[in-house]
Scaffold this active site. Structure first.
Site, PDB file in Angstrom:
ATOM      1  N   TYR B 162      -3.848  -1.592   6.137  1.00 19.23           N
ATOM      2  CA  TYR B 162      -3.996  -0.470   5.213  1.00 19.23           C
ATOM      3  C   TYR B 162      -3.604   0.818   5.915  1.00 19.23           C
ATOM      4  CZ  TYR B 162      -6.702  -3.141   1.776  1.00 19.23           C
ATOM      5  OH  TYR B 162      -7.110  -4.034   0.827  1.00 19.23           O
ATOM      6  N   TYR B 201      -6.129  -9.859   5.721  1.00 20.79           N
ATOM      7  CA  TYR B 201      -6.500  -9.060   6.894  1.00 20.79           C
ATOM      8  C   TYR B 201      -7.910  -9.416   7.370  1.00 20.79           C
ATOM      9  CZ  TYR B 201      -9.333  -5.798   4.123  1.00 20.79           C
ATOM     10  OH  TYR B 201     -10.287  -5.244   3.329  1.00 20.79           O
ATOM     11  N   ARG B 211     -10.011 -11.518   4.760  1.00 18.86           N
ATOM     12  CA  ARG B 211      -9.957 -11.338   3.312  1.00 18.86           C
ATOM     13  C   ARG B 211      -8.712 -12.027   2.756  1.00 18.86           C
ATOM     14  NH1 ARG B 211     -11.686  -7.967   0.011  1.00 18.86           N
ATOM     15  NH2 ARG B 211     -11.868  -9.914  -1.121  1.00 18.86           N
ATOM     16  N   HIS B 214      -5.108  -9.396  -1.544  1.00 20.58           N
ATOM     17  CA  HIS B 214      -5.586  -8.867  -2.824  1.00 20.58           C
ATOM     18  C   HIS B 214      -5.036  -7.471  -3.053  1.00 20.58           C
ATOM     19  CE1 HIS B 214      -8.429  -7.379   0.203  1.00 20.58           C
ATOM     20  NE2 HIS B 214      -8.536  -6.309  -0.574  1.00 20.58           N
ATOM     21  N   HIS B 216      -6.356  -3.966  -4.982  1.00 19.89           N
ATOM     22  CA  HIS B 216      -7.473  -3.300  -5.657  1.00 19.89           C
ATOM     23  C   HIS B 216      -6.965  -2.677  -6.954  1.00 19.89           C
ATOM     24  CE1 HIS B 216     -10.275  -3.388  -2.183  1.00 19.89           C
ATOM     25  NE2 HIS B 216      -9.152  -3.382  -1.484  1.00 19.89           N
TER      26      HIS B 216
END
Lengths: 200, 302
Positions: B162, B201, B211, B214, B216
């Site tokens: 991110y 990640y 995780r 995905h 958000h």
């Protein structure tokens, strides 16, 4: 003129998920917490701290508010994301800082109908919070209206207290949110018992 | 064209996926060969998986005993350690929505530029990774399209990183990818984003926690009570059974509602793979005006 939905098809809502830790470069935007420009006549500050069940401030929560204007009218104006400095859209978003404090610049909402207790609708997101939580913050004045409010009337006094802001000396409002434990804020379910899920 | 997104973070907080408040921050590791030191005290995946399995079995038993299927995540789901002190312990209080709650903030093309739905063009060069198109419709619980409303997305890059200064995963930042998009739904509730498939990640819920990939999603309905933030997953992810956030939804049918489907018909030859995902908000609490029922809400009629 109103019309009812001709073919009601109840669909099951999509589940929510936590906002996670990395919303900071996505959800905040310029003037997100300024429903009015600070310093505008009649503008007030709404502020508070978001706490966890240990009484520690939560540094990674983000709040949204949605409210009527000072006359009690529900806004229908676009421009919340790109503020022109004049239009009151009724919507704001504030990520908390590292001390768990959020702030908004807004106005005291007016009653949306005669005798109603004015409140601001609030939705809370946080890392570690699996789904959003809805709540309300009421203005502390006009005890008759507060006493007649259907939601407040349905709450025990110590729970009711969690939804009423404190009026600051400068005219602003202070209202803390406690996700858990002593003084836990009242969070709302609008769906009734047919929505499924555990207390969603 | 959206402005170059600044990588200066508004929310400059000590955000990590650690459980404890005093977790020592690892020094940022930027060198590709620097594998972060592992925390020997962290709980194992086996511990977490056993906990998740026990909760899942209790739910399956409750279903057999006639309990209603759960459609939302548990707020109290201890395997996601950060939730332990962050869930209300009292039941949500039923309220009938009033006035403001039965309307939604209005967003429109004054708020969102059309190009903000393409996350691959925010910089000068092409981002790395698998280019994808994610599209679908936003509906309310009565099956009506949610027209003219705001959809916001954010995600990791193809390496699972991110653009957030507290993301310390030593995977490369892609200078051509920020991972933020927005759009306004069409009259039929449709949305479409062009982006890059995010990578999985690691996080610090437990040792070797990863995780599933995905995106958000943040959604508004026509009423504020319909507001949700959620995550869209990709089909067939091997990390689903291991992930406490996905598993916080106990019901398999409900979990499946977060998983997109691959659509080869919409895949653009030699350009981008297509995924579809529809989002259903809660039902309406208000009697709609004729214009709204016909999908004429939104802006551009001010």
């Amino acid at each position: 003129m109103t019309m009812s939905n001709p073919t009601p098809t109840r669909l099951t809502p999509t589940p929510g998920q936590t906002v996670g830790p990395f919303y900071g470069y996505a959800l905040p935007y310029n003037k997100d917490r300024e429903l009015l420009a600070p310093g505008t006549p009649d503008s007030i500050r709404l502020q508070g701290t978001v706490y966890d069940g240990a009484g520690h401030p939560i540094p990674d929560a983000i709040l949204e508010i949605w409210q009527a204007d000072a006359e009690g009218n529900v806004p229908h104006r676009t421009g919340s994301l790109v503020r022109d400095g004049y239009t009151f859209t009724g919507f704001g978003r504030s990520a908390v800082g590292h001390t768990g404090v959020y702030t908004f610049t807004t106005v005291n909402p007016g009653p949306t109908k005669a005798g109603a207790a004015p409140f601001i609708s609030v939705v809370v997101f946080a890392r570690g919070l699996m789904n959003r939580l809805f709540t309300r913050v009421y203005l502390p004045e006009n005890e008759d209206a507060l006493a007649a409010d259907p939601l407040l009337r349905s709450l025990e006094p110590e729970r009711r207290r969690t939804l009423i802001a404190r009026r600051d000396a400068d005219g602003g409002l202070t209202w803390d949110i406690r996700l858990q434990g002593e003084g836990e804020t009242v969070f709302l379910d609008f769906e009734g018992s047919d929505a499924g899920g555990a207390a969603q | 064209m959206p402005e170059e997104v600044t990588i200066d973070i508004f929310n400059a907080d000590p955000i990590t996926e650690d459980v404890s408040d005093d977790a020592t921050e690892a020094a940022p590791t930027t060198h590709a060969s620097a594998v972060p030191a592992l925390d020997a005290a962290a709980e194992s995946q086996a511990d977490l998986s056993a906990e998740m399995k026990a909760i899942g079995e209790a739910y399956a038993q409750a279903l057999r005993n006639g309990a209603a299927a759960e459609t939302q995540p548990r707020l109290d789901y201890a395997p996601y350690r950060s939730s332990v002190l962050r869930h209300p312990t009292k039941d949500l209080h039923h309220a009938d929505p009033e006035t403001i709650e039965m309307y939604s903030p209005a967003f429109g093309h004054m708020d969102v530029h059309a190009l903000e739905s393409d996350l691959t063009i925010a910089h000068n060069g092409e981002p790395l990774g698998e280019r994808i198109i994610v599209s679908g419709r936003v509906l309310d619980g009565d099956g009506r399209p949610v027209a003219g409303q705001l959809v916001e997305i954010w995600q990791a890059n193809s390496s699972g990183r991110y653009i957030h200064k507290r993301d310390q995963h030593p995977a490369p930042i892609d200078p051509n990818f920020t991972g933020v998009g927005r759009c306004i739904t069409g009259a039929d509730g449709s949305y479409s984003f062009t982006t890059i498939k995010p990578g999985a990640y690691p996080w610090k819920n437990h040792l070797n926690a990863w995780r599933p990939a995905h995106i958000h999603f943040s959604l508004f309905g026509q009423e504020f009570t319909q507001r949700i933030i959620t995550q869209m997953y990709f089909p067939g992810d091997q990390l689903f059974p291991l992930d406490p956030i996905y598993q916080s939804i106990l019901d398999q049918d409900a979990r499946d509602r977060l998983v997109a489907t691959y659509n080869h018909e919409q895949t653009t030859p030699e350009w981008a793979l297509a995924y579809n995902w529809n989002i259903v908000l809660t039902g309406s609490k208000r009697t709609w005006t004729e214009n709204e029922a016909l999908g004429a809400d939104g802006d551009d009629h001010e």
